[in-house]
Design a protein around this motif. Structure first.
Motif, PDB file in Angstrom:
ATOM      1  N   LYS A   1     -20.621   1.342 -10.223  1.00 41.77           N
ATOM      2  CA  LYS A   1     -21.771   2.092 -10.730  1.00 41.77           C
ATOM      3  C   LYS A   1     -22.822   2.344  -9.659  1.00 41.77           C
ATOM      4  O   LYS A   1     -23.805   3.059  -9.905  1.00 41.77           O
ATOM      5  CB  LYS A   1     -22.412   1.332 -11.893  1.00 41.77           C
TER       6      LYS A   1
ATOM      7  N   ASP B   1     -24.805   3.633  -6.271  1.00 43.00           N
ATOM      8  CA  ASP B   1     -24.962   4.980  -5.696  1.00 43.00           C
ATOM      9  C   ASP B   1     -24.056   5.196  -4.494  1.00 43.00           C
ATOM     10  O   ASP B   1     -23.527   6.297  -4.299  1.00 43.00           O
ATOM     11  CB  ASP B   1     -26.425   5.202  -5.284  1.00 43.00           C
TER      12      ASP B   1
ATOM     13  N   LYS C   1     -17.361   8.772  -2.927  1.00 44.80           N
ATOM     14  CA  LYS C   1     -16.405   9.644  -3.630  1.00 44.80           C
ATOM     15  C   LYS C   1     -16.742  11.116  -3.408  1.00 44.80           C
ATOM     16  O   LYS C   1     -15.847  11.959  -3.269  1.00 44.80           O
ATOM     17  CB  LYS C   1     -16.413   9.322  -5.123  1.00 44.80           C
ATOM     18  N   ALA C   2     -18.055  11.415  -3.381  1.00 42.77           N
ATOM     19  CA  ALA C   2     -18.476  12.807  -3.153  1.00 42.77           C
ATOM     20  C   ALA C   2     -18.078  13.284  -1.766  1.00 42.77           C
ATOM     21  O   ALA C   2     -17.813  14.485  -1.564  1.00 42.77           O
ATOM     22  CB  ALA C   2     -19.989  12.922  -3.336  1.00 42.77           C
TER      23      ALA C   2
ATOM     24  N   LEU D   1     -20.708   6.422  -5.491  1.00 43.72           N
ATOM     25  CA  LEU D   1     -20.741   7.844  -5.881  1.00 43.72           C
ATOM     26  C   LEU D   1     -20.800   8.748  -4.663  1.00 43.72           C
ATOM     27  O   LEU D   1     -20.112   9.777  -4.599  1.00 43.72           O
ATOM     28  CB  LEU D   1     -21.948   8.097  -6.795  1.00 43.72           C
TER      29      LEU D   1
END
Length: 318
Positions: A214, A216, A222-223, A219
């Motif tokens: 969860k 940042d 992955k981006a 994220l």
């Protein structure tokens, strides 16, 4: 860092002193004793028993016995076993090898399985997560003695694949063949320990991984198109490390403690069986020796884990 180490060493000494005092007083306050528990020949005269008490120092006041024992354990002299007549440290040395072998191998397998499956369960989700969760819950809920008896019945009696007692075959072997024979005898005990131990750790690792996912930085990773393997290696495993080290530190006493039930079922002459036999015969020096060693390892493992975690992540410990 030196101040932190000094504080923790002082804490270890004070807590160990408190544990030693409580353990000593509690054991000697227990009803009956070795002298009255059938450990001696019932035909022995009261004079002979009084002489033995004098030899073991049991005729002295309780506090004097405690301080004498405390002075001796500083030099690793835990006294003489009432039952065997050997020094306690020698009895422990004779049993510690097999207990270490069983628990180290089991712990390595447990941590590898729990980390691998726990991380994959959190990442993959779906059917994989449901199956692994149910398997982990089954592991957590299965009593070790019950699984041991099932494995003995199936693989020992019905299929006759593995031996069910002892550490070696009737025909003694030498060299590398001896160690292979021991490993063959330990397959079932290690299987029981691994299966009944990995479930709770796997669920804990899965929960920690879900929290990490969860974050940042996951994220953003992955981006940026970073693959799953790299995310595991760089982000997940690295952030799990402080928690794993803490658990490893707290698992240190278990390496020497042994398993009373499993060693009894499989007739393994280890530390767990030694403690069980000492408790039955009221062999106070052996009981106290194992208790103090276990307490020391618990405190030491906790301190070492804290220091390693502080080195890996100084901000987490503030």
């Amino acid at each position: 860092m030196l101040k932190v180490i000094a504080k923790k060493v002082t804490y270890l000494i004070l807590v160990l002193l408190l544990i030693s005092f409580i353990s000593f007083m509690a054991i000697y306050a227990a009803p009956n004793s070795f002298m009255a528990a059938g450990g001696l020949n019932p035909n022995m005269t009261p004079e002979a028993i009084a002489h033995l008490k004098e030899v073991y120092g049991l005729d002295k006041p309780l506090l004097e016995q405690y301080f004498g024992w405390l002075k001796a354990i500083v030099t690793l002299d835990f006294g003489i076993s009432f039952a065997s007549g050997n020094s306690v440290i020698e009895d422990i040395k004779s049993r510690i090898g097999v207990t270490l072998a069983i628990n180290i191998v089991s712990m390595v397998i447990v941590f590898i399985l729990a980390i691998k499956i726990g991380v994959n369960s959190a990442i993959k989700g779906g059917t994989y997560e449901k199956v692994t969760k149910q398997f982990a819950l089954l592991s957590y809920a299965t009593p070790s003695f019950y699984l041991a008896l099932i494995l003995i019945l199936i693989f020992g009696f019905k299929l006759d694949w593995f031996p069910i007692t002892g550490l070696e075959s009737m025909q003694s072997k030498k060299g590398f063949a001896h160690y292979l024979d021991m490993a063959y005898h330990l397959v079932l005990p290690i299987t029981v320990i691994v299966f009944t131990s990995f479930g709770s750790l796997m669920l804990y690792i899965r929960s920690l991984t879900l929290d990490i996912l969860k974050s940042d930085y996951i994220l953003f990773a992955k981006a940026r198109g970073i693959d799953e393997k790299t995310i595991k290696r760089v982000y997940i495993y690295k952030n799990l490390m402080p928690f794993i080290i803490t658990i490893l530190g707290l698992s240190l006493p278990g390496l020497l403690g042994g398993s009373v039930i499993l060693e009894q079922i499989f007739s393994i002459d280890g530390m767990g069986l030694l403690f069980f036999q000492a408790a039955l015969s009221r062999d106070y020096p052996v009981i106290l020796g194992i208790l103090i060693i276990g307490a020391f390892l618990t405190l030491l493992g906790n301190i070492v884990a804290d220091l390693i975690v502080a080195k890996l992540d100084p901000f987490r410990t503030k």
